[in-house]
Design a protein around this motif. Structure first.
Motif, short mmCIF file in Angstrom:
data_model
loop_
_atom_site.label_atom_id
_atom_site.label_comp_id
_atom_site.label_asym_id
_atom_site.label_seq_id
_atom_site.Cartn_x
_atom_site.Cartn_y
_atom_site.Cartn_z
N ALA A 69 37.27 -88.04 -81.31
CA ALA A 69 38.02 -88.44 -82.50
C ALA A 69 37.36 -89.62 -83.21
O ALA A 69 37.34 -89.70 -84.43
N TYR A 72 34.47 -88.19 -85.09
CA TYR A 72 34.89 -87.24 -86.12
C TYR A 72 35.71 -87.93 -87.21
O TYR A 72 35.78 -87.47 -88.34
N GLN A 73 36.35 -89.04 -86.85
CA GLN A 73 37.16 -89.82 -87.78
C GLN A 73 38.38 -89.07 -88.28
O GLN A 73 38.94 -89.38 -89.33
N ARG A 74 38.75 -88.04 -87.57
CA ARG A 74 39.95 -87.26 -87.90
C ARG A 74 40.55 -86.76 -86.60
O ARG A 74 39.94 -86.89 -85.55
N PRO A 75 41.70 -86.10 -86.67
CA PRO A 75 42.33 -85.67 -85.40
C PRO A 75 41.50 -84.64 -84.63
O PRO A 75 40.82 -83.81 -85.23
N LYS A 92 36.63 -76.24 -86.82
CA LYS A 92 37.16 -77.32 -87.67
C LYS A 92 37.98 -76.65 -88.76
O LYS A 92 37.46 -75.87 -89.55
N GLY A 95 40.93 -80.08 -91.42
CA GLY A 95 40.66 -81.45 -91.02
C GLY A 95 40.90 -81.74 -89.55
O GLY A 95 40.80 -82.88 -89.11
N VAL A 96 41.20 -80.72 -88.75
CA VAL A 96 41.41 -80.92 -87.31
C VAL A 96 40.29 -80.24 -86.55
O VAL A 96 39.97 -79.08 -86.81
#
Ligand SMILES: [Zn+2]
Length: 292
Positions: A69, A72-75, A92, A95-96
């Motif tokens: 995370a 990736y800077q996202r969930p 992906k 955004g997950v």
């Protein structure tokens, strides 16, 4: 025997010159537990038939998920698998990042985990090589890729393979070996015929494989010729120990050639308590094993 101990301490102290340079990795990462094969359990425990087939330490899973995370800077949703073909898969969407990763990565060295994160998040080429190398080196930790189509037979007429297997497993492998074991099938060798057309005893074998290990089935097969009252238990134990080493130590590949018994394997083989005695017994009785 202590849970983390891999080889017995006594032979190690007695023969320091033969100490292998590295211990092989355990079959399952310390952060995961694979449900044992019911055929090999000495206790009668029933596990649910469906999922999951492994129990994963939640803290270890979360730690790896956090690393992903962060990059990736996202969930990120991480599941840890015991797959036998796909070691890593991810998608992906919205955004997950959803990643499914084999448990062998839970206890990988930090540089391997870094490479894994770069491979999953950024599809980095250089990272994929390091990750691929790690998978190759840990192939023995992948569960059986082929299910057994027959029942294992461990109780022979004279020797009980499972009892010996458990003893060796506790003594030398801290109980970590989860391979299966069976007596091989007894194949009748055809009788010969003499010049007068009369049947003669079967020809003597030229060679004999006393034990084999199949990584695909995670199965050790022991030749039924060893199920004799005159075969000492220490010799049978040595054959089982040798095949168990194949289960925990992957073959090395040097210059494109596979070496099943590299020096580190041979060094560890000598940890077997009756190693010298077993080799001497084999030498003295090979003719009888070939004939029987
Ligand atoms: Zn071998």
């Amino acid at each position: 025997m202590a849970g983390s101990q891999v080889f017995p301490l006594t032979p190690l102290l007695r023969r320091p010159s033969r100490q292998p340079s590295a211990a092989p990795a355990p079959r399952v990462s310390p952060a995961a537990v694979r449900i044992p094969d019911p055929r090999q359990l000495s206790l009668n425990i029933t596990f649910p038939a469906g999922q999951p087939q492994i129990f994963v330490h939640e803290g270890a899973r979360q730690a790896l998920e956090r690393r992903l995370a962060q990059a990736y800077q996202r969930p990120v949703l991480l599941s840890v698998t015991d797959n036998c073909r796909r070691m890593i898969s991810c998608s992906k969407r919205y955004g997950v990042l959803t990643a499914r990763i084999h448990h062998m990565f839970l206890d990988a060295a930090p540089d391997v985990q870094d490479a894994l994160v770069r491979y999953v998040v950024k599809s980095e080429r250089g990272a994929s090589q390091l990750v691929g190398k790690y998978i190759d080196e840990n192939g023995h930790r992948i569960r059986a890729t082929r299910a057994l189509s027959f029942k294992t037979l461990t109780q022979g007429e004279h020797h009980d393979l499972l009892a010996l297997f458990h003893k060796i497993n506790d003594r030398y492998f801290a109980g970590q070996v989860d391979a299966l074991i069976t007596w091989g099938r007894r194949v009748r060798r055809p009788a010969g015929v003499d010049e007068g057309g009369r049947a003669t005893p079967p020809a003597r074998r030229r060679a004999i494989k006393l034990g084999t290990y199949s990584a695909m089935e995670r199965l050790i097969r022991i030749h039924p010729v060893l199920d004799k009252p005159w075969v000492p238990r220490y010799f049978l134990s040595y054959v089982i120990y040798h095949e168990m080493l194949h289960h925990v130590m992957p073959a090395t590949v040097v210059g494109g050639r596979r070496n099943l018994h590299p020096p580190i394997f041979q060094a560890r083989e000598r940890f077997f308590r009756d190693f010298d005695r077993a080799i001497a017994w084999e030498r003295g009785h090979l003719h009888r094993l070939l004939r029987d």
